[in-house]
Every structure is written in C-alpha cells, then in structure tokens.
Scaffold this active site. Structure first.
Site, PDB file in Angstrom:
ATOM      1  N   ARG A  67       0.860  -1.209   0.000  1.00  0.00           N
ATOM      2  CA  ARG A  67       0.000   0.000   0.000  1.00  0.00           C
ATOM      3  C   ARG A  67       0.881   1.238   0.000  1.00  0.00           C
ATOM      4  O   ARG A  67       0.614   2.212  -0.710  1.00  0.00           O
ATOM      5  CB  ARG A  67      -0.909   0.018   1.235  1.00  0.00           C
ATOM      6  CG  ARG A  67      -2.034  -0.983   1.217  1.00  0.00           C
ATOM      7  CD  ARG A  67      -2.928  -0.827   2.448  1.00  0.00           C
ATOM      8  NE  ARG A  67      -3.817   0.323   2.305  1.00  0.00           N
ATOM      9  CZ  ARG A  67      -4.556   0.800   3.312  1.00  0.00           C
ATOM     10  NH1 ARG A  67      -4.479   0.239   4.514  1.00  0.00           N
ATOM     11  NH2 ARG A  67      -5.354   1.816   3.129  1.00  0.00           N
ATOM     12  N   HIS A 115      -8.203   8.661  10.393  1.00  0.00           N
ATOM     13  CA  HIS A 115      -7.734   7.276  10.584  1.00  0.00           C
ATOM     14  C   HIS A 115      -6.224   7.160  10.508  1.00  0.00           C
ATOM     15  O   HIS A 115      -5.691   6.080  10.308  1.00  0.00           O
ATOM     16  CB  HIS A 115      -8.387   6.356   9.535  1.00  0.00           C
ATOM     17  CG  HIS A 115      -9.864   6.221   9.727  1.00  0.00           C
ATOM     18  ND1 HIS A 115     -10.690   5.628   8.800  1.00  0.00           N
ATOM     19  CD2 HIS A 115     -10.693   6.632  10.723  1.00  0.00           C
ATOM     20  CE1 HIS A 115     -11.941   5.666   9.231  1.00  0.00           C
ATOM     21  NE2 HIS A 115     -11.970   6.286  10.388  1.00  0.00           N
ATOM     22  N   CYS A 143      11.274  -2.044  17.005  1.00  0.00           N
ATOM     23  CA  CYS A 143      11.601  -0.775  17.677  1.00  0.00           C
ATOM     24  C   CYS A 143      12.914  -0.964  18.439  1.00  0.00           C
ATOM     25  O   CYS A 143      13.293  -2.091  18.768  1.00  0.00           O
ATOM     26  CB  CYS A 143      10.464  -0.436  18.651  1.00  0.00           C
ATOM     27  SG  CYS A 143      10.737   1.082  19.586  1.00  0.00           S
ATOM     28  N   CYS A 145      13.254  -0.570  21.362  1.00  0.00           N
ATOM     29  CA  CYS A 145      12.928  -1.204  22.662  1.00  0.00           C
ATOM     30  C   CYS A 145      12.742  -2.705  22.498  1.00  0.00           C
ATOM     31  O   CYS A 145      12.496  -3.414  23.465  1.00  0.00           O
ATOM     32  CB  CYS A 145      11.643  -0.572  23.245  1.00  0.00           C
ATOM     33  SG  CYS A 145      10.125  -1.114  22.441  1.00  0.00           S
TER      34      CYS A 145
HETATM   35  N1  APR Z   1     -15.697   8.807  -6.938  1.00  0.00           N
HETATM   36  C1  APR Z   1     -16.507   8.867  -5.847  1.00  0.00           C
HETATM   37  N2  APR Z   1     -16.834   7.790  -5.090  1.00  0.00           N
HETATM   38  C2  APR Z   1     -16.329   6.598  -5.462  1.00  0.00           C
HETATM   39  C3  APR Z   1     -15.479   6.441  -6.585  1.00  0.00           C
HETATM   40  C4  APR Z   1     -15.173   7.611  -7.328  1.00  0.00           C
HETATM   41  N3  APR Z   1     -14.388   7.541  -8.409  1.00  0.00           N
HETATM   42  N4  APR Z   1     -15.140   5.108  -6.683  1.00  0.00           N
HETATM   43  C5  APR Z   1     -15.754   4.478  -5.656  1.00  0.00           C
HETATM   44  N5  APR Z   1     -16.470   5.354  -4.937  1.00  0.00           N
HETATM   45  C6  APR Z   1     -17.266   5.108  -3.726  1.00  0.00           C
HETATM   46  C7  APR Z   1     -17.864   3.731  -3.614  1.00  0.00           C
HETATM   47  O1  APR Z   1     -19.139   3.695  -4.225  1.00  0.00           O
HETATM   48  C8  APR Z   1     -17.971   3.573  -2.080  1.00  0.00           C
HETATM   49  O2  APR Z   1     -19.215   4.069  -1.619  1.00  0.00           O
HETATM   50  O3  APR Z   1     -16.354   5.215  -2.645  1.00  0.00           O
HETATM   51  C9  APR Z   1     -16.844   4.455  -1.547  1.00  0.00           C
HETATM   52  C10 APR Z   1     -15.700   3.669  -0.954  1.00  0.00           C
HETATM   53  O4  APR Z   1     -16.191   3.012   0.176  1.00  0.00           O
HETATM   54  P1  APR Z   1     -15.217   2.124   1.069  1.00  0.00           P
HETATM   55  O5  APR Z   1     -14.415   1.238   0.197  1.00  0.00           O
HETATM   56  O6  APR Z   1     -16.082   1.541   2.159  1.00  0.00           O
HETATM   57  O7  APR Z   1     -14.190   3.159   1.706  1.00  0.00           O
HETATM   58  P2  APR Z   1     -14.424   4.133   2.922  1.00  0.00           P
HETATM   59  O8  APR Z   1     -15.840   4.598   2.993  1.00  0.00           O
HETATM   60  O9  APR Z   1     -13.383   5.177   2.837  1.00  0.00           O
HETATM   61  O10 APR Z   1     -14.097   3.185   4.183  1.00  0.00           O
HETATM   62  C11 APR Z   1     -14.067   3.829   5.452  1.00  0.00           C
HETATM   63  O11 APR Z   1     -13.203   1.801   6.430  1.00  0.00           O
HETATM   64  O12 APR Z   1     -11.821   0.072   5.912  1.00  0.00           O
HETATM   65  C12 APR Z   1     -11.952   1.188   6.711  1.00  0.00           C
HETATM   66  O13 APR Z   1     -10.338   2.591   7.662  1.00  0.00           O
HETATM   67  C13 APR Z   1     -10.864   2.176   6.441  1.00  0.00           C
HETATM   68  O14 APR Z   1     -10.997   4.562   6.132  1.00  0.00           O
HETATM   69  C14 APR Z   1     -11.586   3.318   5.754  1.00  0.00           C
HETATM   70  C15 APR Z   1     -12.994   3.195   6.295  1.00  0.00           C
END
Ligand code: APR
Length: 240
Positions: A67, A115, A143, A145
């Site tokens: 990542r 986050h 670490c 430690c």
């Molecule tokens: N433009 C806008 N939205 C988009 C696009 C795009 N090009 N591509 C995908 N999406 C939308 C998807 O439809 C989905 O609703 O982005 C969203 C991504 O959702 P998740 O994968 O659930 O990501 P997120 O909401 O950021 O997750 C929240 O969960 O896994 C944990 O800590 C992690 O910060 C993350 C948190």
C-alpha cells in the site's frame, strides 16, 4: 449537476468535506469495499485489524508495504485538486478517512486525518513514533525497545485520536455545507459527521456513483465520480 444550490452559492462560507477511499480511486488506490477490496485474496477489512496484526504481523506489514509503495507513487486527481482550489473562494476543511496524504499533496491546507497516515509508524508498546517514506525491507520492523513497530493508523476496534475527533465534530457542526465524497459511510464514528452537520442546518451533498447508508439524508445526490463532479462544483464559485 449542482443546479439546486446555484443560487445559494453566496451564502456558502464554510465547506467541510468528508472523504473516503473513493476519492482516491481515480488516483489508482483501491477502495476497501469495492470489487478491488481484495489483496492476495485477503479481505482488506480483515487485514486492517489489531487481531490480524498480532496474529500475523509479517502478512499485515507485507500488505502495508505494498500500500505504501502504491500510495507514494500515486498522484492527486482532479477531485483532490478541486477541493484544494476551492480554498481560494471559501473556508474549506477536509475530514478524511484516507491515510494516503493526497489531499495535502494536492494543496489542501486544512486536513484532519481521522484514521491516521500511511507515512507514520509507531511502536506497539513504547511511545516511539516516526514518519517514513522509505520501504521497510525487514518485516515486521522492530523498535529500539525490541517490540514490533506498526503502522500509525486506526484499525477496526480502535478509537480515533481524541483531539482529532473532537476537532472534527466541532468543524462538522459549524459548516454551511458538507460534501460527502467517496465514502460508503459504513464505518463509525466518521459516518456520524453528516448528522452533526445536519443538526446545524448545513446542506448535505453526496458525491458517489453508488448509494450509501445515508443517501436518504442528503439534500443533493450526485451519482458520479469525484474527479468529474468536484471540478464542476468549483466552477460555481468562479462565476461569482
Ligand atoms: N468517486 C466517488 N466515489 C467513489 C469512486 C469515485 N471515483 N469510486 C468508488 N467510490 C465510492 C464507492 O461507491 C464507495 O461508496 O467510494 C466508496 C468507498 O467506500 P469504502 O471502500 O467503504 O471506503 P471508505 O468509505 O473510505 O471506508 C471507510 O473503512 O476500511 C476502513 O479505515 C478504512 O478509512 C476506511 C474506512
């Protein structure tokens, strides 16, 4: 696309964005719950947990190393850049669930990382913390430690940094407009931010190609990608 608010633009002074993985999808960074939410057939949600880390720190670090490499090579897309440009016209704050730093790279100056951040690592025991962009070749890193180091990010089941969360709640409660971009709004407490905004009569706009948990609460829904929609939103301010 934004006809509903075209005539209200002059009353919009403070905009808060709540962003998630979707806004970085067009920078080549996979989302968590979309079709690209798998890594080596592991569910990303099952790796971003404290249990996964203590059960198999090497595997979790291999995922984070990949990542990190992907994120360090990624560039902000027009969505990130539009949010940064909006600062020329109104007060903008970005409350992001993302750890990729792309809002800052695009030039946004007020970003709260709810986050954590992919460049930060910390000791799992002592108070050692560091920001690194080099590849961590020996995983899991140790670490001084003697305990293992971990990414300084918020995993499922962990609480957000209290100072960051307090600030985020206050900012969400004080804005005229909240734009929720690229997040499924399934993870708390970030998904409560639109409620704070609505309780203070802010307009809520959702930018997402798909429905979310809170679509029914929104004043305006833009079923499109952030890289297409956000530059269009900013042009509303340019004409004034
Ligand atoms: N433009 C806008 N939205 C988009 C696009 C795009 N090009 N591509 C995908 N999406 C939308 C998807 O439809 C989905 O609703 O982005 C969203 C991504 O959702 P998740 O994968 O659930 O990501 P997120 O909401 O950021 O997750 C929240 O969960 O896994 C944990 O800590 C992690 O910060 C993350 C948190």
């Amino acid at each position: 696309m934004f006809e509903l608010i075209k005539d209200d633009i002059d009353n919009i002074k403070k905009v808060v964005f709540v962003t998630g993985a979707g806004i970085s999808q067009e920078s080549g960074i996979p989302t968590f719950r979309g079709k690209d939410g798998l890594w080596r057939n592991h569910d990303a949600m099952k790796l971003a947990t404290i249990d996964a880390f203590y059960n198999n720190p090497k595997l979790v670090w291999e995922w984070y190393n990949e990542r990190r490499a992907n994120i360090f090579a990624a560039k902000p897309n027009p969505g990130h850049r539009a949010i940064a440009e909006l600062e020329k016209y109104v007060k903008v704050v970005v409350l992001t669930q993302n750890i990729d730093g792309l809002h800052q790279k695009a030039g946004s100056s007020q970003v709260l990382e709810l986050h954590g951040s992919i460049i930060k690592i910390k000791c799992s025991v002592c108070d050692f913390k560091e920001e690194t962009t080099y590849e961590i070749s020996k995983v899991p890193p140790l670490c001084r430690c003697g305990n293992i180091l971990r990414p300084d990010v918020v995993w499922f089941g962990e609480s957000l940094p209290q100072d960051v969360w307090q600030k985020a709640m206050v900012l969400a409660s004080q804005c005229d407009l909240m734009i929720i971009v690229g997040t499924s709004l399934v993870v708390s407490p970030a998904n409560t931010l639109p409620i704070y905004a609505k309780q203070n009569n802010a307009l809520l706009i959702e930018i997402n190609p798909e429905n979310t948990e809170m679509s029914s609460e929104m004043d305006l829904i833009i079923r499109n990608t952030s890289a297409i929609s956000l530059p269009k939103f900013v042009t509303l301010f340019k004409k004034n």
